[in-house]
Design a protein around this motif. Structure first.
Motif, short mmCIF file in Angstrom:
data_model
loop_
_atom_site.label_atom_id
_atom_site.label_comp_id
_atom_site.label_asym_id
_atom_site.label_seq_id
_atom_site.Cartn_x
_atom_site.Cartn_y
_atom_site.Cartn_z
N ARG A 185 24.80 33.11 39.87
CA ARG A 185 25.63 34.54 40.28
C ARG A 185 25.90 34.78 37.97
NH1 ARG A 185 30.59 36.31 43.47
NH2 ARG A 185 30.16 35.44 44.60
N SER A 219 25.42 34.71 44.69
CA SER A 219 26.01 35.78 45.37
C SER A 219 24.52 36.77 45.77
CB SER A 219 24.93 36.09 43.33
OG SER A 219 24.99 37.02 42.63
N SER A 222 26.08 40.64 48.12
CA SER A 222 27.88 40.73 47.85
C SER A 222 28.64 41.07 49.25
CB SER A 222 27.72 42.29 47.27
OG SER A 222 29.61 41.90 47.39
N ARG A 260 31.66 45.15 41.57
CA ARG A 260 31.22 44.60 41.96
C ARG A 260 30.47 43.61 41.27
NH1 ARG A 260 34.82 41.04 43.00
NH2 ARG A 260 33.02 39.29 44.19
N HIS A 266 28.06 40.68 40.81
CA HIS A 266 27.16 40.62 41.06
C HIS A 266 26.56 41.52 40.50
CE1 HIS A 266 28.89 38.77 46.05
NE2 HIS A 266 29.17 39.25 45.42
N ASP A 270 22.59 42.32 44.84
CA ASP A 270 23.42 42.19 45.99
C ASP A 270 24.32 42.81 46.63
OD1 ASP A 270 22.79 39.71 44.38
OD2 ASP A 270 24.41 39.18 43.29
N VAL A 271 24.47 43.99 45.70
CA VAL A 271 25.66 44.70 46.15
C VAL A 271 24.89 45.94 46.54
CG1 VAL A 271 26.19 47.01 45.81
CG2 VAL A 271 27.13 45.28 44.43
#
Length: 325
Positions: A185, A219, A222, A260, A266, A270-271
């Motif tokens: 992360r 991580s 997300s 996030r 994140h 990741d998102v």
């Protein structure tokens, strides 16, 4: 968020009960999460997915709920093995997009960190929005369920139940990917050390002889974003004839994803991955339900046993499921 996921999953998956599903070759074995539920050409649809009244014929009972949830899980795992060439092209394009976004991970993280540092008021807003991808989303869904019960709206009740299925399924899939990737992360910053490396993917802990924790190595993707987009997609599809609902649903999910990043929890990639996983899961849940509805309306039923349980191995409690055709 993980505590909330765990509570729901333990509740659902610890109920050892044999359930009876619908026609094996249509509802369980051959359901493709990326295939739209449609009637054959020239045949009048058994269930018109564009009409509100369809749910009055296909109410979700407790038994049906767990049947659909079980097949949701199965389909999510089987989908890559039954994906069409067109689907793989989409996957390839998304992988290319993720590769491009990878180079923006650190610049975006630095920008958001400076933004939050220079605007303390954003911290409270960001934190509250972030919660809507976790525990708060459960409260929102409970509110929709209450509305459906009070005003006797079958569509609201059904859509809310489907959203909870998407939420649970997306949570399980997100956790599985986190376990397989173990990505570092952005908030894994140690004072006096270099900034976290967004390229750190440690892989499955079992291969490293360690246990999986929920800390700095979870991580990708997300989880909050995955959950938010899964529920948003269900509402967007079920109310696609009302423009504002899909817009509000996806805008809310996007804000959760953005939070996030600003929460430094994140990376951008990741998102993006969470949004994609949530969307695919939500779409699959909707398609699964409408396929079930068509089978029920046509009177095609065949029994199949589904057993949910929990297994304890290497100090980790893992959900299990056995489906007998």
């Amino acid at each position: 968020m993980k505590l909330f996921y765990s509570a729901i999953l333990l509740f659902v998956l610890s109920v050892p009960a044999r359930l009876h599903a619908q026609k094996t070759d249509s509802l369980v074995k051959d359901l493709d999460s990326m295939t739209k539920a449609e009637a054959q050409p020239g045949v009048r649809p058994l269930i018109d997915v564009d009409k509100d009244e369809y749910t009055s014929q296909t109410n979700i009972t407790p038994k049906t709920y767990f049947i659909l949830l079980g097949t949701d899980m199965i389909q999510e795992v089987k989908a890559p093995f039954h994906a069409s060439k067109k689907t793989w092209i989409k996957v390839g394009l998304f992988a290319a997009l993720e590769g491009a976004l990878f180079f923006a991970d650190k610049p975006v993280q630095r920008f958001s960190a400076n933004l939050m540092k220079n605007n303390p008021g954003f911290n409270i807003v960001s934190t509250q929005i972030s919660h809507f991808g976790g525990a708060y989303e459960g409260y929102v869904l409970a509110g929709f369920a209450a509305y459906g019960l009070i005003f006797k709206s079958n569509k609201v009740k059904t859509t809310t139940l489907l959203a909870t299925q998407a939420y649970i399924t997306a949570g399980a899939m997100s956790y599985a990917v986190k376990y397989l990737t173990s990505r570092q992360r952005p908030n894994a910053l140690i004072p006096g050390k270099p900034e976290p490396d967004n390229s750190v993917f440690k892989g499955p802990p079992v291969l490293r002889g360690t246990s999986f924790g929920s800390g700095f190595n979870s991580s990708f993707p997300s989880g909050h974003t995955t959950a938010a987009f899964s529920a948003a997609t269900v509402f967007a599809y079920e109310y696609k004839d009302q423009i504002l609902i899909p817009v509000i649903a996806y805008a809310s999910a996007a804000l959760v994803g953005l939070s996030r990043i600003t929460e430094n929890a994140h990376w951008l990639t990741d998102v993006a991955a969470g949004a994609a996983l949530g969307y695919v899961t939500g779409k699959q849940v909707v398609n699964n339900y409408h396929r079930y509805a068509r089978l029920k309306a046509s009177g095609q039923q065949k029994k199949v046993s589904v057993l949910f349980n929990l297994d304890y191995a290497n100090g980790v409690l893992m959900p299990g499921m056995v489906c007998k055709f």
